[in-house]
Write a protein that holds these residues in place. Sequence first.
Motif, PDB file in Angstrom:
ATOM      1  N   UNK A   4       8.042  12.475  25.001  1.00 21.02           N
ATOM      2  CA  UNK A   4       8.707  11.186  24.811  1.00 21.02           C
ATOM      3  C   UNK A   4       9.940  11.136  25.698  1.00 21.02           C
ATOM      4  N   UNK A   5      10.374   9.930  25.986  1.00 18.56           N
ATOM      5  CA  UNK A   5      11.577   9.744  26.807  1.00 18.56           C
ATOM      6  C   UNK A   5      12.543   8.794  26.112  1.00 18.56           C
ATOM      7  N   UNK A   6      13.802   8.960  26.417  1.00 21.38           N
ATOM      8  CA  UNK A   6      14.847   8.066  25.928  1.00 21.38           C
ATOM      9  C   UNK A   6      15.372   7.302  27.140  1.00 21.38           C
ATOM     10  N   UNK A   7      14.886   6.089  27.328  1.00 22.51           N
ATOM     11  CA  UNK A   7      15.284   5.299  28.489  1.00 22.51           C
ATOM     12  C   UNK A   7      16.775   4.994  28.496  1.00 22.51           C
ATOM     13  N   UNK A   8      17.408   4.957  27.328  1.00 26.06           N
ATOM     14  CA  UNK A   8      18.843   4.685  27.267  1.00 26.06           C
ATOM     15  C   UNK A   8      19.666   5.830  27.835  1.00 26.06           C
ATOM     16  N   UNK A   9      19.137   7.042  27.787  1.00 27.09           N
ATOM     17  CA  UNK A   9      19.841   8.211  28.314  1.00 27.09           C
ATOM     18  C   UNK A   9      19.566   8.438  29.802  1.00 27.09           C
ATOM     19  N   UNK A  10      18.485   7.877  30.299  1.00 23.82           N
ATOM     20  CA  UNK A  10      18.048   8.115  31.676  1.00 23.82           C
ATOM     21  C   UNK A  10      19.124   7.689  32.680  1.00 23.82           C
ATOM     22  N   UNK A  11      19.364   8.567  33.677  1.00 17.83           N
ATOM     23  CA  UNK A  11      20.339   8.259  34.731  1.00 17.83           C
ATOM     24  C   UNK A  11      19.653   7.983  36.074  1.00 17.83           C
ATOM     25  N   UNK A  12      18.341   7.797  36.044  1.00 15.92           N
ATOM     26  CA  UNK A  12      17.557   7.379  37.215  1.00 15.92           C
ATOM     27  C   UNK A  12      17.583   8.381  38.364  1.00 15.92           C
ATOM     28  N   UNK A  13      17.637   9.663  38.063  1.00 17.02           N
ATOM     29  CA  UNK A  13      17.665  10.666  39.128  1.00 17.02           C
ATOM     30  C   UNK A  13      16.308  10.845  39.798  1.00 17.02           C
ATOM     31  N   UNK A  14      15.233  10.552  39.077  1.00 21.72           N
ATOM     32  CA  UNK A  14      13.895  10.640  39.646  1.00 21.72           C
ATOM     33  C   UNK A  14      13.295  12.033  39.650  1.00 21.72           C
ATOM     34  N   UNK A  15      13.977  13.011  39.083  1.00 19.62           N
ATOM     35  CA  UNK A  15      13.449  14.373  39.060  1.00 19.62           C
ATOM     36  C   UNK A  15      12.131  14.449  38.303  1.00 19.62           C
ATOM     37  N   UNK A  16      11.996  13.652  37.263  1.00 19.57           N
ATOM     38  CA  UNK A  16      10.764  13.669  36.471  1.00 19.57           C
ATOM     39  C   UNK A  16       9.572  13.203  37.300  1.00 19.57           C
ATOM     40  N   UNK A  17       9.774  12.176  38.086  1.00 18.46           N
ATOM     41  CA  UNK A  17       8.686  11.640  38.907  1.00 18.46           C
ATOM     42  C   UNK A  17       8.307  12.630  40.002  1.00 18.46           C
ATOM     43  N   UNK A  18       9.296  13.269  40.587  1.00 17.75           N
ATOM     44  CA  UNK A  18       9.020  14.266  41.623  1.00 17.75           C
ATOM     45  C   UNK A  18       8.260  15.464  41.057  1.00 17.75           C
ATOM     46  N   UNK A  19       8.518  15.785  39.804  1.00 20.47           N
ATOM     47  CA  UNK A  19       7.926  16.963  39.177  1.00 20.47           C
ATOM     48  C   UNK A  19       6.601  16.665  38.489  1.00 20.47           C
ATOM     49  N   UNK A  20       6.473  15.494  37.885  1.00 22.45           N
ATOM     50  CA  UNK A  20       5.270  15.161  37.107  1.00 22.45           C
ATOM     51  C   UNK A  20       4.902  13.695  37.292  1.00 22.45           C
TER      52      UNK A  20
END
Length: 64
Positions: A4-20
């Motif tokens: 699960x993700x918490x969009x309110x905490x997300x800082x838009x770094x994009x590390x998640x997309x690069x990794x998965x």
Amino acid sequence: MKVTVDQDKCVSSGQCVLTASEVFDQRDEDGVVVQLTTEPPAEEEDNARRAAAACPAQAIYVEE
């Protein structure tokens, strides 16, 4: 595994997309994480774990 993700905490770094990229994407307008699946296939589980570990905002949660 459940992710699960918490969009309110997300800082838009994009590390998640690069990794998965099969599990996460980013919104075009602000880069906030978009979850593509809550239960990644077995071959993506390690990537999802790495994405959670790499998230600078700790906005990704993994339940085993």
